[in-house]
Scaffold this motif. Structure first.
Motif, PDB file in Angstrom:
ATOM      1  N   TRP A 137       0.667  -1.001   0.010  1.00  0.00           N
ATOM      2  CA  TRP A 137      -0.026  -0.107   0.254  1.00  0.00           C
ATOM      3  C   TRP A 137       0.778   0.685   0.049  1.00  0.00           C
ATOM      4  O   TRP A 137       1.917   0.921   0.878  1.00  0.00           O
ATOM      5  CB  TRP A 137      -0.978   0.160   1.397  1.00  0.00           C
ATOM      6  N   LEU A 138       0.773   2.233  -0.797  1.00  0.00           N
ATOM      7  CA  LEU A 138       0.708   3.351  -0.962  1.00  0.00           C
ATOM      8  C   LEU A 138       0.072   4.504  -0.213  1.00  0.00           C
ATOM      9  O   LEU A 138      -1.434   4.495  -0.156  1.00  0.00           O
ATOM     10  CB  LEU A 138       1.493   3.838  -2.417  1.00  0.00           C
ATOM     11  N   LEU A 174       2.948  11.795   0.019  1.00  0.00           N
ATOM     12  CA  LEU A 174       2.600  10.498   1.071  1.00  0.00           C
ATOM     13  C   LEU A 174       3.511  10.279   2.390  1.00  0.00           C
ATOM     14  O   LEU A 174       4.406  10.701   2.711  1.00  0.00           O
ATOM     15  CB  LEU A 174       3.537  10.367  -0.357  1.00  0.00           C
ATOM     16  N   GLN A 227      -0.927  -1.605  -7.963  1.00  0.00           N
ATOM     17  CA  GLN A 227      -0.735  -0.460  -7.283  1.00  0.00           C
ATOM     18  C   GLN A 227      -2.064  -0.420  -6.024  1.00  0.00           C
ATOM     19  O   GLN A 227      -2.559   0.019  -6.244  1.00  0.00           O
ATOM     20  CB  GLN A 227      -0.050   0.466  -7.557  1.00  0.00           C
ATOM     21  N   ILE A 229      -3.246   1.296  -3.392  1.00  0.00           N
ATOM     22  CA  ILE A 229      -3.745   3.266  -2.322  1.00  0.00           C
ATOM     23  C   ILE A 229      -4.282   3.587  -1.487  1.00  0.00           C
ATOM     24  O   ILE A 229      -5.554   3.050  -2.687  1.00  0.00           O
ATOM     25  CB  ILE A 229      -2.912   4.600  -3.386  1.00  0.00           C
ATOM     26  N   VAL A 251      -8.792   3.951  -6.756  1.00  0.00           N
ATOM     27  CA  VAL A 251      -8.105   3.719  -5.358  1.00  0.00           C
ATOM     28  C   VAL A 251      -8.397   3.876  -3.773  1.00  0.00           C
ATOM     29  O   VAL A 251      -9.652   4.177  -4.029  1.00  0.00           O
ATOM     30  CB  VAL A 251      -7.186   5.154  -4.370  1.00  0.00           C
TER      31      VAL A 251
END
Length: 465
Positions: A137-138, A174, A227, A229, A251
């Motif tokens: 995870w971002l 971030l 990805q 997020i 996301v």
């Protein structure tokens, strides 16, 4: 009468040569060149010149960002700081040239290009070693802050909801827990009277933040295996339009949720059912005096995206704190909504609550940004102040990339806040020597972090070769 002073007197004169203060700023300035930021900004602003320039716009922009990271809070202080190092790092632009860059060249038509240049620099920095660890995870934290204006002469400054006067920028960071400041993905400068829960502004900042990520790290709404997020916000971001935008962008979201009569009744029902479980700390240990429970089935969430869950937290109030009418059973009640399904986060409900609670780190990011040029906006024109905001975000990134690539082996330097980082690294003194057609910066050997700074400088250069 005899003099009882024990120390010898020190003679002071102004005739020193070959000495450089704030030598560590050069590492930030070099980072701007190595990531290609200077060249990219020059390409974006080249059409604002009618003829050749004495100082390329990318160089001026990078000088400004490095000076802001060093503590400059206005253009004049930035120009003076750069001028004091020009005998080592090359000629620098004058105050007038720096002002012209912000006030004339970076207008609303060129701001998207500046954001794109920062995104390409981030891609290069991550490829050189600043990329987040592959943990799945971002986490993007979005929050607003107030920038005070002590005059009424600045364009679009207005009264704020806190009964102050100034601007109300919305920022996206971030989350990088391995360093202190995080990375500044995007920022939208807004008038002081801009609403806290304006969905359109949140959607705009989210779009810019995702565009600021390298292409390989951007989400793909059509690829569930892409990805992951998570966008975190307080209750100001809990709007249907913003939640729908997150779902459309692919996301996840985790938003603070307003506690009203419905939620308070749900909390009392959970208490009657003994449905609360212990909350946990960041180390996985049980958090004393705090519990979590899910209230999805007790509060109607049909208007939210499919899969939205409501998680509540109750906690004993701190000593001296007064309970509110929305609190229940002598405990402070808070809540958040998320579309993260069961089993996706270790720790179950407690893990989900811990993950959302860590959104509070964005306050530290904003505080450090305010210590790096965001406390006051120096220009009169609104577009010029928006350009200054991009300089502040760039300064935050340069410090973050320098810590991630250069000081990963020195957590005392990588995790320290900006004021400490300036004292230990950026403000270090050095002696300048010349020989064999080269200039050598010799950091004071008695400085505790001298070798760490020298090693980090070389490590950064090697990372980009």
């Amino acid at each position: 009468m005899k003099n009882n002073a024990t120390g010898s007197r020190v003679k002071v004169s102004a005739d020193g040569h070959g000495v450089l203060s704030h030598a560590g700023v050069g590492i930030l300035r070099e980072m701007a060149d190595l990531t290609g930021l200077s060249a990219q900004v020059t390409a974006v602003l080249a059409d604002t010149y009618r003829g050749p320039w004495n100082y390329s716009p990318g160089t001026v922009f990078a000088d400004l960002a490095a000076a802001v990271a060093d503590g400059a809070d206005c253009v004049d202080v930035a120009a003076q700081g750069c001028g004091g190092r020009e005998h080592v790092f090359g000629p620098s632009a004058s105050t007038t040239t720096m002002w012209r860059l912000l006030d004339q060249r970076i207008d609303s038509a060129h701001l998207p290009g500046i954001r794109a240049a920062r995104a390409r620099a981030r891609e290069q920095a991550w490829a050189a070693g600043a990329a987040p660890p592959d943990t799945g995870w971002l986490r993007i934290d979005i929050d607003a802050t107030i920038t005070i204006d002590h005059s009424d002469g600045k364009e679009n400054s207005a009264a704020t909801w806190k009964k102050t006067y100034g601007f109300h920028p919305l920022l996206a960071f971030l989350d990088r827990p391995d360093i202190a400041g995080g990375e500044a993905l995007a920022g939208l400068l807004r008038p002081g009277n801009a609403g806290s829960n304006t969905a359109a502004d949140h959607v705009t900042v989210l779009g810019w933040a995702l565009e600021s990520l390298p292409p390989a790290f951007r989400p793909d709404p059509h690829d569930p295996a892409g990805q992951k997020i998570l966008v975190r916000s307080d209750s100001a971001g809990a709007t249907h339009a913003f939640a729908d935008a997150c779902r459309a962008a692919g996301v996840g979201f985790s938003f603070g949720f307003t506690i009203d009569d419905r939620v308070r009744a749900a909390a009392e029902t959970l208490t009657a059912r003994a449905a609360w479980t212990a909350a946990i700390d960041a180390d996985g240990e049980v958090r004393d005096g705090a519990w979590v429970a899910e209230a999805t089935d007790l509060v109607g969430l049909d208007a939210w995206p499919t899969g939205t869950r409501l998680v509540l937290r109750k906690e004993r109030p701190h000593p001296g704190a007064q309970l509110r009418f929305t609190d229940s059973d002598g405990h402070r009640i808070t809540g958040f909504i998320t579309d993260t399904g069961r089993g996706q986060v270790p720790g179950g409900l407690a893990g989900l609550e811990l993950r959302h609670r860590q959104h509070a780190r964005v306050e530290d990011r904003i505080r450090q940004a305010k210590a790096s040029g965001l406390r006051g906006l120096p220009c009169h024109r609104f577009d010029a102040n928006a350009a200054w905001l991009e300089v502040v975000l760039t300064a935050t990134d340069l410090v973050a990339w320098t810590k991630l690539i250069g000081f990963g082996e020195h957590p005392d330097l990588a995790r320290c806040e900006i004021d400490t980082f300036r004292y230990r690294v950026l403000h270090v003194a050095a002696r300048i020597t010349r020989g064999a057609r080269a200039v050598r910066v010799r950091i004071d050997a008695s400085w505790q972090w001298a070798q760490a700074i020298a090693d980090a400088w070389q490590r950064i250069r090697c990372a980009f070769t």
